[in-house]
Design a protein around this motif. Structure first.
Motif, short mmCIF file in Angstrom:
data_model
loop_
_atom_site.label_atom_id
_atom_site.label_comp_id
_atom_site.label_asym_id
_atom_site.label_seq_id
_atom_site.Cartn_x
_atom_site.Cartn_y
_atom_site.Cartn_z
N TYR A 20 0.75 -0.90 0.06
CA TYR A 20 -0.04 -0.07 0.01
C TYR A 20 0.83 1.38 -0.09
O TYR A 20 0.33 2.27 -0.12
N GLY A 21 2.30 1.39 0.00
CA GLY A 21 2.84 2.25 -0.16
C GLY A 21 3.12 3.10 1.06
O GLY A 21 3.66 4.39 1.08
N TYR A 22 3.06 2.63 2.20
CA TYR A 22 3.21 3.42 3.61
C TYR A 22 3.65 2.36 4.62
O TYR A 22 3.25 1.05 4.67
N MET A 40 -4.70 3.05 16.07
CA MET A 40 -5.36 1.94 15.69
C MET A 40 -6.46 1.93 14.54
O MET A 40 -6.35 1.41 13.61
N VAL A 41 -7.17 3.16 14.45
CA VAL A 41 -8.13 3.56 13.33
C VAL A 41 -7.17 3.85 12.25
O VAL A 41 -7.56 3.43 11.02
N SER A 42 -5.82 4.45 12.44
CA SER A 42 -5.38 4.86 11.38
C SER A 42 -4.54 4.11 10.74
O SER A 42 -4.29 4.02 9.31
N SER A 66 -13.69 -3.28 4.52
CA SER A 66 -12.54 -2.32 4.53
C SER A 66 -12.82 -0.99 4.86
O SER A 66 -14.02 -0.51 4.92
N PHE A 67 -11.84 -0.16 5.38
CA PHE A 67 -11.98 1.32 5.99
C PHE A 67 -10.70 1.95 5.62
O PHE A 67 -9.71 1.57 5.52
N SER A 68 -10.99 3.40 5.76
CA SER A 68 -9.68 4.00 6.00
C SER A 68 -10.10 5.46 6.67
O SER A 68 -11.29 5.82 6.68
N ASP A 69 -9.37 5.86 7.66
CA ASP A 69 -9.61 7.21 8.12
C ASP A 69 -9.10 8.10 7.50
O ASP A 69 -9.08 9.59 7.83
N GLY A 70 -8.11 8.30 6.40
CA GLY A 70 -7.49 9.23 5.80
C GLY A 70 -6.13 8.52 4.94
O GLY A 70 -5.74 7.24 5.31
N PRO A 71 -5.61 9.28 4.08
CA PRO A 71 -4.47 8.69 3.39
C PRO A 71 -3.23 8.68 4.63
O PRO A 71 -3.52 9.58 5.60
N ASP A 141 -14.98 13.69 -1.03
CA ASP A 141 -13.85 13.84 -1.80
C ASP A 141 -12.64 13.12 -0.66
O ASP A 141 -11.93 12.31 -1.24
N PHE A 142 -12.82 13.67 0.54
CA PHE A 142 -11.68 13.18 1.50
C PHE A 142 -11.82 11.83 1.60
O PHE A 142 -10.85 10.88 1.71
N ALA A 143 -13.15 11.37 1.78
CA ALA A 143 -13.42 9.84 2.01
C ALA A 143 -12.81 8.98 0.77
O ALA A 143 -12.23 7.89 1.06
N ALA A 144 -13.18 9.41 -0.28
CA ALA A 144 -12.71 8.70 -1.60
C ALA A 144 -11.18 8.53 -1.52
O ALA A 144 -10.39 7.40 -1.82
N LYS A 145 -10.55 9.67 -1.41
CA LYS A 145 -8.94 9.62 -1.27
C LYS A 145 -8.49 8.85 -0.15
O LYS A 145 -7.55 7.98 -0.33
#
Length: 174
Positions: A20-22, A40-42, A66-71, A141-145
């Motif tokens: 995932y590049g991080y 934990m969320v990040s 699947s989820f994400s809280d930000g890039p 837009d933030f959610a998609a990114k």
């Protein structure tokens, strides 16, 4: 190596950030509950989203999502989801928006050889109501990114995805 440890080893290898590049950020001091929860969320990529099932007569229903809280490096602490229209979870939250979302530290590989059920291996449950994000809202837009940065397969599968959602958190427990 027993099967349980082998499964967690595979999940850790898959989640290690290389694909995932991080890279995994350093774990905060466990005595700082707020920082540990945000970490934990990040850092996690998936968890169990539980709803009140309309298909099961109001019984609880848990679903791995699947989820994400930000890039990477820009986490908000708010989990964002795209839920498949082929899945019962979006139908459940349309009828009753109450939900809980549970994640564990175990897939991150930071629990070492400790059993995932050991209290030193953190667990987190966020309880609240699922909110649909309006497509015209800048938050969309933030959610998609956020989601695409950690789940690169999502843009290709958008034909079966529903508009983004987030949890309005009312309770946090560990």
């Amino acid at each position: 190596m027993d099967v349980k440890r082998c499964v967690w080893a595979v999940l850790f290898a898959f989640h290690s950030g290389v694909a995932y590049g991080y890279e995994l950020q350093s774990k905060p001091d466990p005595s700082d509950a707020r920082a540990t929860a945000r970490w934990m969320v990040s850092q996690n990529l998936w968890g169990v989203l539980s709803t009140i099932s309309i298909d099961l007569g109001g019984a609880p229903f848990g679903n791995v999502v699947s989820f994400s809280d930000g890039p990477p490096g820009q986490g908000s602490g708010i989990p964002y989801f795209y839920l498949s229209l082929l899945d019962p979870t979006p139908r459940d939250v349309l009828k009753d928006s109450r939900c809980s979302f549970t994640i564990s530290e175990a897939p991150l590989g930071t629990c070492g050889d400790t059993d995932p059920e050991n209290p030193t291996c953190s667990k987190l449950t966020l309880t609240g109501k699922m909110k649909q994000i309006d497509r015209n809202d800048p938050e969309a837009d933030f959610a998609a990114k956020a989601l695409y940065s950690k789940h690169s397969e999502m843009p290709a599968s958008c034909l079966c995805m529903q508009i983004g959602r987030r949890i309005i958190i009312s309770n946090i427990s560990s």
